[in-house]
Design a protein around this motif. Structure first.
Motif, PDB file in Angstrom:
ATOM      1  N   PHE B  11       0.886  -1.158   0.000  1.00 12.66           N
ATOM      2  CA  PHE B  11       0.000   0.000   0.000  1.00 12.66           C
ATOM      3  C   PHE B  11       0.926   1.210   0.000  1.00 12.66           C
ATOM      4  N   LEU B  14       4.444   1.197   1.761  1.00 13.63           N
ATOM      5  CA  LEU B  14       4.474   0.135   2.766  1.00 13.63           C
ATOM      6  C   LEU B  14       4.280  -1.235   2.134  1.00 13.63           C
ATOM      7  N   VAL B  16       3.252  -4.754   2.500  1.00 17.24           N
ATOM      8  CA  VAL B  16       2.425  -5.424   3.506  1.00 17.24           C
ATOM      9  C   VAL B  16       2.575  -6.938   3.431  1.00 17.24           C
ATOM     10  N   GLY B  35       0.516 -10.547  14.753  1.00 17.94           N
ATOM     11  CA  GLY B  35       0.236  -9.232  15.324  1.00 17.94           C
ATOM     12  C   GLY B  35      -0.575  -8.353  14.405  1.00 17.94           C
ATOM     13  N   SER B  36      -1.064  -7.266  14.970  1.00 20.12           N
ATOM     14  CA  SER B  36      -1.831  -6.306  14.192  1.00 20.12           C
ATOM     15  C   SER B  36      -0.949  -5.683  13.111  1.00 20.12           C
ATOM     16  N   GLY B  37      -1.492  -5.607  11.910  1.00 18.08           N
ATOM     17  CA  GLY B  37      -0.741  -5.004  10.814  1.00 18.08           C
ATOM     18  C   GLY B  37       0.235  -5.942  10.139  1.00 18.08           C
ATOM     19  N   SER B  38       0.190  -7.219  10.496  1.00 21.28           N
ATOM     20  CA  SER B  38       1.166  -8.152   9.915  1.00 21.28           C
ATOM     21  C   SER B  38       0.764  -8.613   8.516  1.00 21.28           C
ATOM     22  N   GLY B  39      -0.430  -8.237   8.063  1.00 19.58           N
ATOM     23  CA  GLY B  39      -0.816  -8.548   6.687  1.00 19.58           C
ATOM     24  C   GLY B  39      -1.817  -9.683   6.552  1.00 19.58           C
ATOM     25  N   LYS B  40      -2.398 -10.114   7.640  1.00 23.01           N
ATOM     26  CA  LYS B  40      -3.305 -11.275   7.600  1.00 23.01           C
ATOM     27  C   LYS B  40      -4.558 -10.979   6.770  1.00 23.01           C
ATOM     28  N   SER B  41      -5.199  -9.843   7.062  1.00 21.53           N
ATOM     29  CA  SER B  41      -6.419  -9.494   6.322  1.00 21.53           C
ATOM     30  C   SER B  41      -6.102  -9.257   4.854  1.00 21.53           C
ATOM     31  N   THR B  42      -4.993  -8.595   4.622  1.00 19.98           N
ATOM     32  CA  THR B  42      -4.610  -8.295   3.250  1.00 19.98           C
ATOM     33  C   THR B  42      -4.442  -9.590   2.454  1.00 19.98           C
ATOM     34  N   GLU B  51      -8.349  -7.332  -3.523  1.00 21.46           N
ATOM     35  CA  GLU B  51      -7.192  -6.446  -3.648  1.00 21.46           C
ATOM     36  C   GLU B  51      -6.248  -7.019  -4.700  1.00 21.46           C
ATOM     37  N   GLU B 162     -11.006 -12.845  11.272  1.00 25.09           N
ATOM     38  CA  GLU B 162     -11.285 -12.441  12.655  1.00 25.09           C
ATOM     39  C   GLU B 162     -12.772 -12.246  12.897  1.00 25.09           C
ATOM     40  N   HIS B 194      -7.720 -14.575  16.464  1.00 23.65           N
ATOM     41  CA  HIS B 194      -6.956 -14.297  17.676  1.00 23.65           C
ATOM     42  C   HIS B 194      -7.285 -15.325  18.756  1.00 23.65           C
TER      43      HIS B 194
HETATM   44  N1  LIG Z   1      -6.558  -0.195   2.075  1.00 25.27           N
HETATM   45  C1  LIG Z   1      -5.408   0.069   2.700  1.00 25.27           C
HETATM   46  N2  LIG Z   1      -4.712   1.180   2.384  1.00 25.27           N
HETATM   47  C2  LIG Z   1      -3.539   1.446   2.987  1.00 25.27           C
HETATM   48  N3  LIG Z   1      -2.954   0.682   3.901  1.00 25.27           N
HETATM   49  C3  LIG Z   1      -3.582  -0.455   4.256  1.00 25.27           C
HETATM   50  C4  LIG Z   1      -4.846  -0.808   3.671  1.00 25.27           C
HETATM   51  N4  LIG Z   1      -5.225  -1.993   4.214  1.00 25.27           N
HETATM   52  C5  LIG Z   1      -4.275  -2.325   5.081  1.00 25.27           C
HETATM   53  N5  LIG Z   1      -3.273  -1.421   5.115  1.00 25.27           N
HETATM   54  C6  LIG Z   1      -2.053  -1.504   5.929  1.00 25.27           C
HETATM   55  O1  LIG Z   1      -1.440  -2.720   5.639  1.00 25.27           O
HETATM   56  C7  LIG Z   1      -0.899  -3.305   6.816  1.00 25.27           C
HETATM   57  C8  LIG Z   1      -1.443  -4.701   6.970  1.00 25.27           C
HETATM   58  O2  LIG Z   1      -2.822  -4.607   7.213  1.00 25.27           O
HETATM   59  P1  LIG Z   1      -3.726  -5.875   7.486  1.00 25.27           P
HETATM   60  O3  LIG Z   1      -5.099  -5.360   7.667  1.00 25.27           O
HETATM   61  O4  LIG Z   1      -3.511  -6.882   6.435  1.00 25.27           O
HETATM   62  O5  LIG Z   1      -3.164  -6.392   8.874  1.00 25.27           O
HETATM   63  P2  LIG Z   1      -3.744  -7.510   9.827  1.00 25.27           P
HETATM   64  O6  LIG Z   1      -2.655  -8.486  10.015  1.00 25.27           O
HETATM   65  O7  LIG Z   1      -5.021  -8.011   9.317  1.00 25.27           O
HETATM   66  O8  LIG Z   1      -3.950  -6.694  11.163  1.00 25.27           O
HETATM   67  P3  LIG Z   1      -5.126  -6.783  12.252  1.00 25.27           P
HETATM   68  O9  LIG Z   1      -4.784  -7.924  13.150  1.00 25.27           O
HETATM   69  O10 LIG Z   1      -5.035  -5.471  12.961  1.00 25.27           O
HETATM   70  O11 LIG Z   1      -6.408  -6.960  11.523  1.00 25.27           O
HETATM   71  C9  LIG Z   1      -1.247  -2.366   7.948  1.00 25.27           C
HETATM   72  O12 LIG Z   1      -0.107  -1.576   8.224  1.00 25.27           O
HETATM   73  C10 LIG Z   1      -2.353  -1.548   7.409  1.00 25.27           C
HETATM   74  O13 LIG Z   1      -2.327  -0.250   7.976  1.00 25.27           O
END
Ligand SMILES: Nc1ncnc2c1ncn2[C@@H]1O[C@H](COP(=O)(O)OP(=O)(O)OP(=O)(O)O)[C@@H](O)[C@H]1O
Ligand SMILES: [Mg+2]
Lengths: 221, 240
Positions: B11, B14, B16, B35-42, B51, B162, B194
């Motif tokens: 993104f 960054l 991801v 952890g939060s922000g580790s890219g799981k949702s992405t 995406e 989640e 989690h």
């Molecule tokens: N649409 C977006 N635009 C910009 N940055 C994004 C977008 N979606 C996610 N990010 C960034 O990408 C990184 C990974 O996000 P992601 O949601 O995949 O993390 P996660 O592992 O699912 O975290 P969480 O446990 O908090 O849900 C984060 O730093 C987030 O801020």
């Protein structure tokens, strides 16, 4: 005090004629709303499409419709287009002018309403295999129409009142047009216009109440 | 089979996802922790093409998800996804929520769609709620409805992001039970979660994500009881 004797009889005799005019008024208002809603939805889609050209077109429409007098918009439809050899009847040019105005205001209302609907709604639709158009039509639009319902009703009232501008392009079959002609013949200005005002008021109120009843049946969530 | 090959995704500046490799076989349950922000949702949104990716490949039953020629709408019928925010369609009843996509996307008749929707809703314990609007239900019920809605498309794969994180602790159990049931029925699933206890129970494998990298993947006993990666140890110590 003042030298004006009221002649309500003469005015009341013309009531059936005026009520016929009221029907024409209502017809123009309803048609202009139907067209306005359809165009406003199209303009909203243009804005969401991501296309620069379509987005700019939508923005231009909305800006002009909302920031120029409705009278000019109706004039443009009648005399403006006439300059280009497109001659619209008073009825049609009034309809086109008001529909143009409606579309601009409604599209702006829709833009506001869309802010209240999270992007995740469309996303949920897409992830079920819907196209973006399906997600808009089936998920986003119904919610948008609900959020925008009150301003849409207001625009409908505004459309009814705007029809009175038709006299400026020679419209003589709607309530304002007929009243104007009766007035020109009799000079009972106060009586005729007072009755017309009451009729406008009643139509506007009736439409508002009908809209409210419709909403309470439609929006059960 | 879902095959994820060296997927990278950014993104802006960054990065991801930094080269993810993962293969999920039919019938397998893989949970993803980290952890939060580790890219799981992405990762999940890249799997069903919500995406785009920068490089690498995601193949689902041999179809390249990110190829231009791929019909994503078609592909998504095969891969259900449920998010943390359940996204009930508020203007539709529970039954209509679930019937919508089968009718409009699959072109099913009303009767057929209703039959399937009722079956799925009953399956997740909402058989009594058919004509209720979502805002009259608890978060847990809405989340189960979202699961039924995805299942009504008869997907072959399910992605869960989640799905219990936004719920009151009281309501987590009922949703996890629904997931357990699906897992026991042989659904192929990738669950971001989690809930460590749940992950240990249902998973064939658990993947640990750290800063866009899949730092470790192993059978649950292995990953939870004898993690190899220092970051996994740290993460597990912090969550216990
Ligand atoms: N649409 C977006 N635009 C910009 N940055 C994004 C977008 N979606 C996610 N990010 C960034 O990408 C990184 C990974 O996000 P992601 O949601 O995949 O993390 P996660 O592992 O699912 O975290 P969480 O446990 O908090 O849900 C984060 O730093 C987030 O801020
Ligand atoms: Mg996440």
């Amino acid at each position: 005090m003042f030298h004006y004797t009221f002649h309500w009889n003469q005015a009341l005799k013309a009531l059936p004629q005026m009520l016929d005019g009221a029907l024409v008024t209502l017809q123009i208002a309803l048609l202009s709303m139907a067209i306005g809603l359809a165009v406003a939805i199209a303009l909203t889609l243009f804005r969401l499409s991501g296309s620069r050209i379509l987005g700019a077109l939508a923005t231009a429409w909305i800006e002009v419709a909302r920031n120029t007098p409705a009278l000019f918009q109706i004039y443009m439809a009648h005399f403006g287009l006439g300059n280009f050899g497109i001659h619209l009847s008073p009825f049609t040019s009034l309809l086109v002018g008001i529909a143009f105005n409606n579309a601009g205001y409604l599209a702006e209302n829709f833009r506001g309403a869309l802010k209240a609907i999270p992007d995740t709604q469309a996303r949920a639709g897409r992830s079920l295999g819907m196209t973006s158009l399906q997600a808009f039509r089936l998920i986003v639009m119904p919610q948008m129409l609900r959020v925008a319902f009150l301003p849409v009703t207001n625009q409908m009232v505004w459309a009814i009142l705007m029809t009175s501008l038709g006299v400026t392009v020679g419209m003589n079959t709607d309530l304002a047009g007929i009243t104007q002609e009766l007035n020109a013949r009799s000079f009972r200005t106060f009586e005729f216009f007072a009755i017309a005002a009451v009729i406008y008021y009643v139509i506007a109120k009736a439409v508002t109440l009908a809209a409210r009843a419709f909403a309470s049946r439609m929006f059960r969530y | 089979m879902i095959e994820i090959e060296n997927v990278r995704k950014s993104f802006g500046q960054l990065e991801v996802l930094k080269g993810i490799n993962l293969t999920v076989k039919k019938g397998e349950v893989v949970t993803v922790i980290g952890g939060s922000g580790s890219g799981k949702s992405t990762l999940l949104t890249c799997i069903n093409g919500l995406e785009p990716i920068a490089s690498g490949k995601v193949m689902i039953d041999g179809t390249d998800v990110h190829a231009k020629s791929t019909d994503l709408n078609k592909l998504r019928q095969k891969v259900g996804i449920v998010f943390q925010q359940w996204n009930a369609f508020p203007h539709l009843t529970v039954l209509e929520n679930v019937m919508l996509a089968p009718r409009k996307v699959l072109g099913m008749s009303k009767q057929k769609a209703e039959e399937i929707a009722v079956k799925q809703l009953t399956h997740v314990g909402l058989g009594e709620k058919l004509s209720v609007y979502p805002n009259r239900m608890s978060g847990g019920q809405q989340q189960r409805m979202a699961i039924a809605r995805a299942l009504a498309m008869s997907p072959e794969y399910m992605l869960f992001d989640e799905v219990t994180s936004a719920l009151d602790p009281m309501l987590v159990g009922e949703v996890l039970d629904t997931l357990r049931m699906l897992a026991s029925e042989g659904m192929t699933m990738i669950c971001v979660t989690h809930e460590m206890k749940f992950a240990r129970e249902v998973s064939d494998r658990v993947a640990f994500f750290h800063q866009g990298v899949m730092a470790e993947i192993a059978a649950p006993e292995q990953l939870f009881d004898a993690p190899e990666h220092a970051e996994t140890k740290k993460f597990l110590a912090a969550t216990h």
